[in-house]
Scaffold this motif. Sequence first.
Motif, short mmCIF file in Angstrom:
data_model
loop_
_atom_site.label_atom_id
_atom_site.label_comp_id
_atom_site.label_asym_id
_atom_site.label_seq_id
_atom_site.Cartn_x
_atom_site.Cartn_y
_atom_site.Cartn_z
N ASN A 53 3.61 9.48 4.38
CA ASN A 53 4.24 8.22 4.80
C ASN A 53 3.42 7.42 5.81
OD1 ASN A 53 4.57 10.05 6.86
ND2 ASN A 53 6.68 9.47 7.31
N ALA A 54 2.12 7.39 5.63
CA ALA A 54 1.26 6.59 6.52
C ALA A 54 1.43 5.11 6.23
CB ALA A 54 -0.20 6.99 6.31
N ARG A 55 1.25 4.29 7.28
CA ARG A 55 1.31 2.82 7.10
C ARG A 55 -0.13 2.30 7.03
NH1 ARG A 55 5.55 -0.55 7.73
NH2 ARG A 55 4.17 -2.18 8.49
N LYS A 56 -0.56 1.95 5.84
CA LYS A 56 -1.92 1.47 5.62
C LYS A 56 -1.97 -0.05 5.48
CE LYS A 56 -2.65 5.64 3.09
NZ LYS A 56 -2.87 6.19 1.76
N VAL A 57 -0.79 -0.67 5.59
CA VAL A 57 -0.69 -2.12 5.57
C VAL A 57 0.00 -2.53 6.85
CG1 VAL A 57 0.33 -4.11 4.38
CG2 VAL A 57 -0.54 -2.19 3.04
N ARG A 58 -0.58 -3.48 7.57
CA ARG A 58 0.02 -3.91 8.83
C ARG A 58 -0.35 -5.34 9.17
NH1 ARG A 58 -1.68 0.55 12.50
NH2 ARG A 58 -0.81 1.57 10.71
N ARG A 59 0.45 -5.89 10.06
CA ARG A 59 0.20 -7.24 10.58
C ARG A 59 -0.75 -7.14 11.77
NH1 ARG A 59 3.00 -11.14 8.63
NH2 ARG A 59 4.71 -10.70 7.22
N GLY B 211 0.83 -1.20 0.00
CA GLY B 211 0.00 0.00 0.00
C GLY B 211 0.86 1.24 0.00
N ASP B 212 0.34 2.30 -0.57
CA ASP B 212 1.08 3.56 -0.60
C ASP B 212 0.92 4.28 0.74
OD1 ASP B 212 -1.68 4.42 -1.09
OD2 ASP B 212 -0.77 6.36 -1.54
N GLY B 213 1.60 5.40 0.88
CA GLY B 213 1.59 6.10 2.16
C GLY B 213 0.89 7.44 2.17
N GLN B 214 0.24 7.81 1.09
CA GLN B 214 -0.33 9.16 1.00
C GLN B 214 -1.69 9.25 1.69
OE1 GLN B 214 0.20 11.38 -2.64
NE2 GLN B 214 -1.97 11.91 -2.65
N VAL B 215 -1.82 10.29 2.52
CA VAL B 215 -3.11 10.63 3.12
C VAL B 215 -3.50 11.99 2.57
CG1 VAL B 215 -4.36 11.14 5.24
CG2 VAL B 215 -2.62 9.34 5.22
N THR C 16 4.52 0.49 1.47
CA THR C 16 4.74 -0.48 2.54
C THR C 16 4.40 -1.85 1.98
OG1 THR C 16 4.11 1.12 4.22
CG2 THR C 16 4.05 -1.20 4.85
N VAL C 17 5.28 -2.83 2.19
CA VAL C 17 5.06 -4.17 1.69
C VAL C 17 5.13 -5.16 2.86
CG1 VAL C 17 5.96 -6.00 0.18
CG2 VAL C 17 6.08 -3.60 -0.54
N GLU C 18 4.16 -6.04 2.95
CA GLU C 18 4.16 -7.11 3.95
C GLU C 18 3.94 -8.43 3.22
OE1 GLU C 18 4.86 -7.15 7.10
OE2 GLU C 18 4.77 -5.05 7.67
N THR C 19 4.60 -9.48 3.72
CA THR C 19 4.53 -10.81 3.10
C THR C 19 3.94 -11.81 4.07
OG1 THR C 19 6.53 -10.31 1.87
CG2 THR C 19 5.91 -12.62 2.00
N PRO D 95 5.68 -12.52 -6.68
CA PRO D 95 4.53 -11.70 -6.29
C PRO D 95 4.93 -10.34 -5.73
CG PRO D 95 4.79 -13.56 -4.79
CD PRO D 95 5.75 -13.77 -5.90
N GLU D 96 6.09 -10.24 -5.07
CA GLU D 96 6.51 -8.94 -4.54
C GLU D 96 6.87 -7.99 -5.68
OE1 GLU D 96 9.51 -6.87 -1.31
OE2 GLU D 96 9.33 -9.06 -1.37
#
Length: 191
Positions: free
Chosen positions: A46-52, A32-36, A187-190, A164-165
Amino acid sequence: MTASDMSAHGLIPWHGTTIIGVRRDGRTIIAGDGQVSMGNTVMKPNARKVRRIGEGGKVVAGFAGATADAFTLFERLEKKLEQHGGQLLRAAVELTKDWRTDKYLRNLEALMIVADADNLLVLTGNGDVLEPEERGGTVIAAIGSGGNYALAAARAISDYETDPELIATKAMQVAADVCVFTNDRVTVETV
């Protein structure tokens, strides 16, 4: 018709983000991108819109829509995961039931992509738990204002790319180049 009514009927375009999920060869990436944005103004790049989330961070979630609403949904999904022993599909179904029927939750304006080792799902306030179709060994889902750009790019890239990444990050680059509500701080999470 109120904004909530329009949202419930899929009439409001989601501005301010792009989230993509790509599953291939047993790996799932959510980026996900970081723009708000507020209107046409970038409020934060630089927001984190993807998280564990969940026990041990075994579930990855990304959101598009109102930030406060998304945090509420993250918290609710975590509670559902606890109640259902970490079973993402069951927790997602229960969350979307509540999201659709609860007076407070049905006014939340967000979409989510969630994934664990076995599932890649799109969750909506309409009560939908959508499992994207596999095409050529790759499953792709995208949401947000740049979601259609990222989806189209990822489908084209997946014809010749197997990582996939790489598919997700290249698709996010395309979305950032085209959508003014999406930036290149990804932000990338696997899983």
